[in-house]
Motif scaffolding. Structure first.
Motif, mmCIF file in Angstrom:
data_model
loop_
_atom_site.group_PDB
_atom_site.id
_atom_site.type_symbol
_atom_site.label_atom_id
_atom_site.label_comp_id
_atom_site.label_asym_id
_atom_site.label_seq_id
_atom_site.Cartn_x
_atom_site.Cartn_y
_atom_site.Cartn_z
ATOM 1 N N CYS A 10 81.329 57.980 7.413
ATOM 2 C CA CYS A 10 80.080 57.925 8.168
ATOM 3 C C CYS A 10 78.975 57.277 7.346
ATOM 4 C CB CYS A 10 79.679 59.336 8.552
ATOM 5 S SG CYS A 10 78.076 59.499 9.340
ATOM 6 N N MET A 11 78.155 56.483 8.009
ATOM 7 C CA MET A 11 77.014 55.847 7.365
ATOM 8 C C MET A 11 76.094 56.872 6.707
ATOM 9 S SD MET A 11 75.373 52.963 6.777
ATOM 10 C CE MET A 11 75.936 51.744 7.934
ATOM 11 N N MET A 12 75.959 58.043 7.312
ATOM 12 C CA MET A 12 75.056 59.072 6.804
ATOM 13 C C MET A 12 75.712 59.971 5.761
ATOM 14 S SD MET A 12 72.235 58.571 8.504
ATOM 15 C CE MET A 12 71.319 60.090 8.392
ATOM 16 N N GLY A 13 77.004 59.834 5.542
ATOM 17 C CA GLY A 13 77.731 60.759 4.684
ATOM 18 C C GLY A 13 77.707 60.451 3.207
ATOM 19 N N VAL A 28 79.904 64.482 14.293
ATOM 20 C CA VAL A 28 78.735 65.361 14.225
ATOM 21 C C VAL A 28 77.472 64.569 14.517
ATOM 22 C CG1 VAL A 28 77.342 66.855 12.748
ATOM 23 C CG2 VAL A 28 79.844 66.884 12.546
ATOM 24 N N LYS A 29 77.304 63.444 13.853
ATOM 25 C CA LYS A 29 76.095 62.631 14.044
ATOM 26 C C LYS A 29 76.054 62.034 15.451
ATOM 27 C CE LYS A 29 74.405 63.433 10.095
ATOM 28 N NZ LYS A 29 73.399 64.483 10.023
ATOM 29 N N ASN A 30 77.201 61.603 15.974
ATOM 30 C CA ASN A 30 77.218 61.072 17.343
ATOM 31 C C ASN A 30 76.810 62.151 18.348
ATOM 32 O OD1 ASN A 30 77.884 58.378 16.878
ATOM 33 N ND2 ASN A 30 80.047 58.856 16.727
ATOM 34 N N TYR A 83 83.738 69.445 15.212
ATOM 35 C CA TYR A 83 83.507 68.206 15.946
ATOM 36 C C TYR A 83 84.707 67.298 15.707
ATOM 37 C CZ TYR A 83 78.803 70.017 16.164
ATOM 38 O OH TYR A 83 77.719 70.812 16.399
ATOM 39 N N ILE A 84 85.411 66.974 16.768
ATOM 40 C CA ILE A 84 86.625 66.159 16.676
ATOM 41 C C ILE A 84 86.318 64.795 17.285
ATOM 42 C CG2 ILE A 84 89.063 65.996 17.315
ATOM 43 C CD1 ILE A 84 88.966 69.098 17.661
ATOM 44 N N SER A 85 86.678 63.750 16.549
ATOM 45 C CA SER A 85 86.409 62.378 17.015
ATOM 46 C C SER A 85 87.494 61.446 16.493
ATOM 47 C CB SER A 85 85.027 61.907 16.543
ATOM 48 O OG SER A 85 84.942 61.940 15.126
ATOM 49 N N PHE A 86 87.575 60.279 17.102
ATOM 50 C CA PHE A 86 88.512 59.243 16.659
ATOM 51 C C PHE A 86 87.708 58.156 15.940
ATOM 52 C CE2 PHE A 86 90.907 55.235 17.667
ATOM 53 C CZ PHE A 86 91.914 55.449 16.742
ATOM 54 N N ASN A 87 87.995 57.943 14.676
ATOM 55 C CA ASN A 87 87.271 56.992 13.833
ATOM 56 C C ASN A 87 87.896 55.599 13.962
ATOM 57 O OD1 ASN A 87 85.386 56.087 11.973
ATOM 58 N ND2 ASN A 87 86.553 56.794 10.204
ATOM 59 N N HIS A 88 87.658 54.963 15.104
ATOM 60 C CA HIS A 88 88.252 53.666 15.415
ATOM 61 C C HIS A 88 87.606 52.572 14.567
ATOM 62 C CE1 HIS A 88 89.932 51.041 18.932
ATOM 63 N NE2 HIS A 88 90.505 50.792 17.787
ATOM 64 N N ALA A 89 88.382 51.960 13.703
ATOM 65 C CA ALA A 89 87.868 50.975 12.739
ATOM 66 C C ALA A 89 87.927 49.558 13.310
ATOM 67 C CB ALA A 89 88.652 51.057 11.437
ATOM 68 N N VAL A 90 87.069 49.292 14.282
ATOM 69 C CA VAL A 90 86.942 47.965 14.892
ATOM 70 C C VAL A 90 85.461 47.701 15.148
ATOM 71 C CG1 VAL A 90 89.232 48.018 15.987
ATOM 72 C CG2 VAL A 90 87.223 48.786 17.267
ATOM 73 N N SER A 91 85.137 46.469 15.483
ATOM 74 C CA SER A 91 83.799 46.081 15.905
ATOM 75 C C SER A 91 82.757 46.531 14.877
ATOM 76 C CB SER A 91 83.525 46.632 17.310
ATOM 77 O OG SER A 91 82.284 46.191 17.804
ATOM 78 N N ILE A 103 92.102 60.605 13.679
ATOM 79 C CA ILE A 103 91.337 61.700 14.259
ATOM 80 C C ILE A 103 90.645 62.421 13.102
ATOM 81 C CG2 ILE A 103 91.459 63.904 15.481
ATOM 82 C CD1 ILE A 103 92.112 61.551 17.290
ATOM 83 N N MET A 104 89.337 62.628 13.263
ATOM 84 C CA MET A 104 88.545 63.287 12.227
ATOM 85 C C MET A 104 88.049 64.628 12.750
ATOM 86 S SD MET A 104 88.613 60.974 9.835
ATOM 87 C CE MET A 104 87.360 61.475 8.674
ATOM 88 N N ILE A 105 88.051 65.647 11.892
ATOM 89 C CA ILE A 105 87.508 66.956 12.234
ATOM 90 C C ILE A 105 86.439 67.298 11.204
ATOM 91 C CG2 ILE A 105 87.988 69.407 12.573
ATOM 92 C CD1 ILE A 105 90.911 68.595 13.176
ATOM 93 N N HIS A 106 85.220 67.472 11.686
ATOM 94 C CA HIS A 106 84.100 67.829 10.828
ATOM 95 C C HIS A 106 83.556 69.178 11.266
ATOM 96 C CE1 HIS A 106 84.122 63.437 10.188
ATOM 97 N NE2 HIS A 106 83.614 63.746 9.014
#
Length: 110
Positions: A10-13, A28-30, A83-91, A103-106
């Motif tokens: 994450c940019m904020m991490g 979490v940030k999203n 907070y569960i999210s998919f850290n899609h590394a595109v765009s 899949i990330m769990i924070h």
């Protein structure tokens, strides 16, 4: 192991002097920013979810029938939520550090 400012997913991490990274925010940030409110699933401990996650880079504005970007789970008797999210590394997230295309769990006490 918890390392404050050690989350490179994450940019904020974590801190960096590179201001031209293609990297965005974790689940979490999203959630906190509210940019994807119509693609959030809120669950309580013990609830079930069946479906897919999508990366925030694949979010479609005003599409009420899309897969969630974040799943938030409130944990009973705990001040933290998951907070569960998919850290899609595109765009605009192509240069994410840790957890690319995973899949990330924070956990956070928002």
């Amino acid at each position: 192991e918890f390392v404050e400012y050690g989350d490179t997913s994450c940019m904020m991490g974590y801190g960096t002097t590179d201001d031209d990274l293609y990297e965005c925010f974790n689940g979490v940030k999203n959630f906190q920013l509210g940019w994807f409110d119509d693609a959030i699933v809120n669950l309580s401990q013990g609830d079930n979810f069946t479906g897919s996650l999508k990366g925030h880079v694949n979010y479609v504005v005003d599409d009420a029938n899309q897969d969630p970007v974040v799943i938030k789970i409130d944990v009973a008797n705990n001040s933290s939520s998951l907070y569960i999210s998919f850290n899609h590394a595109v765009s605009y997230n192509a240069e994410t550090g840790e957890g690319a295309d995973q899949i990330m769990i924070h956990s956070s006490e928002l």
